[in-house]
Design an enzyme around this catalytic site. Structure first.
Site, PDB file in Angstrom:
ATOM      1  N   TYR A 284       0.845  -1.190   0.000  1.00 49.73           N
ATOM      2  CA  TYR A 284       0.000   0.000   0.000  1.00 49.73           C
ATOM      3  C   TYR A 284       0.884   1.245   0.000  1.00 49.73           C
ATOM      4  O   TYR A 284       1.653   1.482   0.947  1.00 49.73           O
ATOM      5  CB  TYR A 284      -0.915   0.034   1.219  1.00 49.73           C
ATOM      6  CG  TYR A 284      -2.084  -0.932   1.180  1.00 49.73           C
ATOM      7  CD1 TYR A 284      -2.395  -1.659   0.034  1.00 49.73           C
ATOM      8  CD2 TYR A 284      -2.885  -1.124   2.298  1.00 49.73           C
ATOM      9  CE1 TYR A 284      -3.462  -2.535   0.003  1.00 49.73           C
ATOM     10  CE2 TYR A 284      -3.969  -1.997   2.280  1.00 49.73           C
ATOM     11  CZ  TYR A 284      -4.244  -2.705   1.124  1.00 49.73           C
ATOM     12  OH  TYR A 284      -5.300  -3.580   1.098  1.00 49.73           O
ATOM     13  N   SER A 285       0.763   2.034  -1.046  1.00 49.25           N
ATOM     14  CA  SER A 285       1.555   3.264  -1.193  1.00 49.25           C
ATOM     15  C   SER A 285       3.032   3.002  -0.939  1.00 49.25           C
ATOM     16  O   SER A 285       3.701   3.737  -0.204  1.00 49.25           O
ATOM     17  CB  SER A 285       1.029   4.370  -0.269  1.00 49.25           C
ATOM     18  OG  SER A 285      -0.291   4.725  -0.624  1.00 49.25           O
TER      19      SER A 285
END
Length: 543
Positions: A284-285
């Site tokens: 995630y990111s």
């Protein structure tokens, strides 16, 4: 708006009962409200050392920190006892009051001691057909008013201060529009005849109810419920914070993710609601989601008070032994912890033998790096294959399944969900609100996420024509239950046996809204009503 134009009320919760804890709670409320005084402070429930709590409130009143003090949910016997042995008479007693529970005897006691009767739950959350009651509807029709307005007018004319709760601007305006008419004495008498004298929620004088009530157990913290996660010893909140909303937009994953400060604000608020379950992933990111989450946890709560989950798969080597052992170390480093409560495989890896994957995961549990294992988004036969492998070799099985599930996507009901239920695996679905499409009447919204989230568009927009009819039914039931669409969509999840839906949000108020779903139990016919228009969809999520 100037502070002196607002009247702020808050409460001391049960766990903060007693003189010292109540003093600290009052100071904490002042800090959170960013005010040097509170207009009205109440004791939330007549439990714990409420005399010590009241002494702390009296002291704060004399110091000018509280302008008025009172109580909530105090039955007549406890109110009279308190009034006779304190120096400052409670200004208010806030008790559940509505047409089916009018609190007549309690009201007279309050009048005798000069205590203002205040009603929480004047609509009883729409329970027992409150808004469709023929007596209330007929009376309201005479004045061109809704059932809700008729109820509020009845209580106001009964000298009861009302607290109607709503998250809809139009409904708030409707609730205020009750001062241009008066009910006749015949109307008042007709509504008085609806009084059943029993609570739609909980009797504070019934030992059987109190002993089983979440108010008196560790299973509730404020508005939050907790449940065991599958066959593990992990106690998780009934709502889980989805942390894909946190991370550096420069990672190019999503343009709408929040920076560290805004992420921490969301996490802190979730903790204040009693949410202890947080779900992120190594990718995630580009890992910054894990970093932001770990930093916020360190700043706001003890590590052992939260359940941290992360995932592995969308990385080099997918679920090979080498990849799993490498990725867990990176996840722990970014989270700033030496163990993970729940390690989830993000997808099924068709390129790696299941034995290699399951043995590697088991080794993490044995090493103390991971407490429990979970899986996400796969076909039922794949999940069954993994579980059987663990069983055959004596390795750690999965205790949770994070699948794609909501009113607009129910394909897993065919195979995966029955398997999970048979194996007593906790279900923690992602996208329970279909990326907001179940939370609002309009299909799309003018937000950065709605404009840029191509993944959500690919999941839902191709079936918009048929699915909008389901969204309309969610809206209808929201009106029926005096709730929000979010709360109805989540209440449906709980009705379907979901353990903890994952809520991804970029605003704190969205979690307040979601928490309200815990107070709603849908009738069986309403569950069926929500489901009957569903048509088969193409499989989305499983690879």
């Amino acid at each position: 708006m100037a502070r002196d134009q607002l009247f702020l009320t808050t409460k001391v919760w049960i766990s903060n009962g007693g003189y010292e804890k109540a003093k600290a709670s009052i100071e904490e409320s002042l800090r959170k409200l960013k005010s040097d005084y509170i207009d009205l402070m109440l004791i939330h429930q007549p439990f714990n050392d409420y005399y010590g709590t009241y002494r702390a409130m009296e002291e704060a009143y004399r110091e000018g920190k509280l302008r008025a003090i009172g109580v909530s949910n105090f039955y007549p016997d406890r109110l009279v006892d308190l009034c006779q042995f304190v120096e400052i008479t409670p200004a208010v007693n806030q008790v559940g009051t509505h047409p089916f529970l009018q609190q007549g005897a309690a009201h007279e006691i309050m009048k005798k001691y000069g205590v203002q009767h205040e009603s929480w739950g004047p609509f009883a959350e729409g329970k027992k057909g409150m808004f469709s009651n023929p007596v209330i509807q007929e009376i309201g029709g005479k004045y061109g008013k809704s059932a809700a307005q008729t109820i509020l007018r009845f209580l106001i004319q009964s000298d009861v201060v009302v607290i109607p709760k709503s998250t809809h601007q139009a409904r708030m305006a409707e609730n205020f529009d009750v001062f241009d008419f008066s009910l006749s004495e015949a109307d008042m008498e007709a509504i008085r005849g609806l009084d059943e004298g029993t609570s739609a929620f909980l009797s504070h004088q019934d030992p059987a109810q109190l002993n089983s009530s979440p108010l008196c157990t560790e299973e509730r913290n404020g508005r939050m419920d907790y449940v065991q996660l599958g066959g593990s010893d992990i106690r998780a909140s009934r709502l889980c914070v989805g942390c894909m909303s946190f991370g550096d937009p420069a990672s190019k994953m999503h343009a709408w993710t929040l920076d560290p400060q805004k992420s921490e604000e969301i996490i802190r608020h979730a903790l204040e609601l009693g949410i202890n379950f947080f779900d992120t992933a190594n990718t995630y990111s580009a890992g910054t989601s894990e970093e932001y989450l770990g930093r916020a946890i360190k700043n706001n709560v003890s590590r052992d008070k939260v359940v941290l989950a992360s995932k592995v798969y969308f990385n080099e080597g997918h679920l090979s032994r080498t990849a799993i052992l490498r990725e867990i170390n990176g996840t722990l480093r970014r989270l700033g912890t030496d163990y993970l409560d729940l390690y989830i495989i993000h997808r099924f890896d068709s390129d790696t033998p299941v034995e290699e994957t399951m043995e590697a995961l088991h080794s993490l549990v044995k090493a103390g790096k991971v407490r429990a294992l979970g899986a996400s988004a796969m076909y039922g036969y794949q999940f069954c294959q993994l579980q059987m492998c663990a069983k055959d070799h004596g390795w750690t099985p999965f205790v949770s399944m994070q699948n794609h599930y909501n009113l607009l996507y129910r394909e897993d009901e065919r195979e995966l969900i029955p398997i999970c239920d048979q194996m007593h695996v906790a279900r923690t679905p992602y996208s329970p609100l279909a990326a907001g499409r179940l939370a609002r009447p309009e299909w799309s919204a003018d937000t950065l996420r709605s404009r840029t989230d191509k993944v959500a568009a690919s999941k839902y927009d191709s079936t918009q024509e048929s699915d909008r009819r389901i969204v309309k039914r969610v809206q209808e039931l929201a009106e029926k239950y005096a709730a929000t669409m979010t709360q109805i969509a989540l209440a449906w999840q709980f009705a379907k046996g979901v353990t903890s839906p994952i809520i991804g949000a970029t605003k704190v108020e969205y979690f307040d809204d979601a928490a309200g779903a815990l107070n709603i139990t849908l009738a069986a016919e309403d569950v069926s009503y929500l489901e009957e228009l569903y048509v088969p969809h193409r499989v989305v999520g499983a690879l």
